[in-house]
Design a protein around this motif. Structure first.
Motif, PDB file in Angstrom:
ATOM      1  N   TYR A 141       0.828  -1.206   0.000  1.00 28.36           N
ATOM      2  CA  TYR A 141       0.000   0.000   0.000  1.00 28.36           C
ATOM      3  C   TYR A 141       0.865   1.260   0.000  1.00 28.36           C
ATOM      4  O   TYR A 141       0.595   2.219  -0.737  1.00 28.36           O
ATOM      5  N   SER A 146      -3.029   0.031  -5.013  1.00 27.92           N
ATOM      6  CA  SER A 146      -4.389   0.227  -4.532  1.00 27.92           C
ATOM      7  C   SER A 146      -4.840  -1.054  -3.857  1.00 27.92           C
ATOM      8  O   SER A 146      -4.142  -2.071  -3.909  1.00 27.92           O
ATOM      9  N   VAL A 147      -6.014  -1.013  -3.227  1.00 24.64           N
ATOM     10  CA  VAL A 147      -6.548  -2.217  -2.592  1.00 24.64           C
ATOM     11  C   VAL A 147      -6.740  -3.321  -3.637  1.00 24.64           C
ATOM     12  O   VAL A 147      -6.396  -4.478  -3.412  1.00 24.64           O
ATOM     13  N   ILE A 148      -7.264  -2.928  -4.811  1.00 24.75           N
ATOM     14  CA  ILE A 148      -7.450  -3.898  -5.890  1.00 24.75           C
ATOM     15  C   ILE A 148      -6.096  -4.442  -6.351  1.00 24.75           C
ATOM     16  O   ILE A 148      -5.946  -5.638  -6.630  1.00 24.75           O
ATOM     17  N   VAL A 151      -4.896  -6.991  -3.864  1.00 23.65           N
ATOM     18  CA  VAL A 151      -5.631  -8.247  -4.055  1.00 23.65           C
ATOM     19  C   VAL A 151      -5.017  -9.039  -5.199  1.00 23.65           C
ATOM     20  O   VAL A 151      -4.785 -10.253  -5.087  1.00 23.65           O
ATOM     21  N   THR A 167      -9.155 -15.774  -3.538  1.00 17.46           N
ATOM     22  CA  THR A 167      -9.374 -14.336  -3.763  1.00 17.46           C
ATOM     23  C   THR A 167      -9.659 -13.619  -2.445  1.00 17.46           C
ATOM     24  O   THR A 167     -10.458 -14.095  -1.644  1.00 17.46           O
ATOM     25  N   LYS A 170     -12.005  -7.119  -1.161  1.00 17.19           N
ATOM     26  CA  LYS A 170     -11.419  -5.779  -1.020  1.00 17.19           C
ATOM     27  C   LYS A 170     -11.666  -5.224   0.385  1.00 17.19           C
ATOM     28  O   LYS A 170     -10.806  -4.549   0.953  1.00 17.19           O
ATOM     29  N   ARG A 171     -12.844  -5.518   0.930  1.00 21.43           N
ATOM     30  CA  ARG A 171     -13.203  -5.023   2.259  1.00 21.43           C
ATOM     31  C   ARG A 171     -12.228  -5.538   3.313  1.00 21.43           C
ATOM     32  O   ARG A 171     -11.859  -4.824   4.239  1.00 21.43           O
ATOM     33  N   ASP A 174      -9.056  -3.503   3.190  1.00 20.14           N
ATOM     34  CA  ASP A 174      -9.296  -2.146   3.679  1.00 20.14           C
ATOM     35  C   ASP A 174      -9.392  -2.115   5.200  1.00 20.14           C
ATOM     36  O   ASP A 174      -8.840  -1.226   5.858  1.00 20.14           O
ATOM     37  N   ALA A 242      -7.735   3.247  -8.813  1.00 22.96           N
ATOM     38  CA  ALA A 242      -7.779   1.973  -8.101  1.00 22.96           C
ATOM     39  C   ALA A 242      -7.218   0.852  -8.976  1.00 22.96           C
ATOM     40  O   ALA A 242      -7.316  -0.316  -8.644  1.00 22.96           O
TER      41      ALA A 242
END
Length: 244
Positions: A141, A146-148, A151, A167, A170-171, A174, A242
């Protein structure tokens, strides 16, 4: 009459109803409305049955007698009492949680999250293998992912999610990036209505340094599409990409 809320006394409650149906009972004396049934619906149903059978019910605490109390008034009283009891029960539960948090005895302080295990004494201890993944997520980060993007990187590396899936939601990422437990702190009861409580800054061993954790929070705010100003909140003209 005993309370009908436990298993054994529930049998006695049903036996009492059968005795009324057999006309072996004409009057029932009970301590209070709250002890007469498990909930408002059951109480009203039982009272309706007993009324049809011509059986009087006397509630000592409320000083009510179905024999000389209007049915609509009785229903109104029972519903009011049930509502008051539910509200009181809810307030007591909230008070208990708040007290345990203030005294540092809440089990939530040692509830494990990804990267931690509970030791033999129930305290939090670092899970070395998963802690490496936590550090990687924070590092990615700060390197601009990005968060995506994080992932995607975790999937490429074959690192499974906390639930064992290929997988990562995303939550989940975060929430991890904002979880103060990773720097050794625990925050409880901070929902905008309650005072926040901290057990200490050393509640558990830290996986992430306080400096790195703070740097991530600053970066999250920078990337946010919402800014706060004197005139309230407003959206930025351009949102952080993102896709990276």
């Amino acid at each position: 009459m005993a309370s009908s809320k436990t298993g054994s006394s529930r049998k006695e409650f049903n036996r009492m109803l059968k005795d009324c149906q057999s006309h072996d009972l004409e009057i029932i004396l009970t301590k209070s409305i709250s002890r007469f049934g498990r909930d408002t619906l059951e109480i009203l149903d039982a009272l309706n049955q007993l009324k049809l059978l011509g059986v009087r019910v006397i509630f000592e605490q409320e000083q009510l007698d179905t024999g000389d109390t209007d049915s609509d008034l009785m229903i109104s009283i029972i519903e009011s009492i049930a509502q008051a009891e539910n509200e009181s029960r809810s307030d007591n539960i909230k008070w208990g949680i708040k007290q345990r948090a203030a005294q540092g005895t809440s089990k939530l302080y040692n509830r494990k999250c990804y990267g931690y295990i509970n030791d033999a004494d129930g305290n939090l201890a670092i899970d070395d293998e998963k802690a490496k993944n936590v550090r990687l997520i924070f590092d990615l980060y700060l390197r601009g992912k990005s968060v995506i993007g994080i992932v995607s990187e975790l999937e490429k590396l074959g690192i499974k999610s906390p639930t064992g899936n290929a997988t990562w939601p995303k939550r989940t990422i975060d929430v991890m990036l904002s979880n103060e437990k990773y720097k050794g702190n625990v925050r409880l009861l901070d929902d905008g209505k309650h005072e926040s409580y901290y057990l200490s800054e050393n509640n558990n061993p830290a996986i992430i340094s306080k400096e790195i954790f703070q740097a991530v929070q600053i970066e999250k705010q920078r990337r946010s599409n919402v800014t706060k100003g004197e005139n309230g909140t407003k959206r930025k003209s351009k949102k952080y990409s993102a896709k990276k």
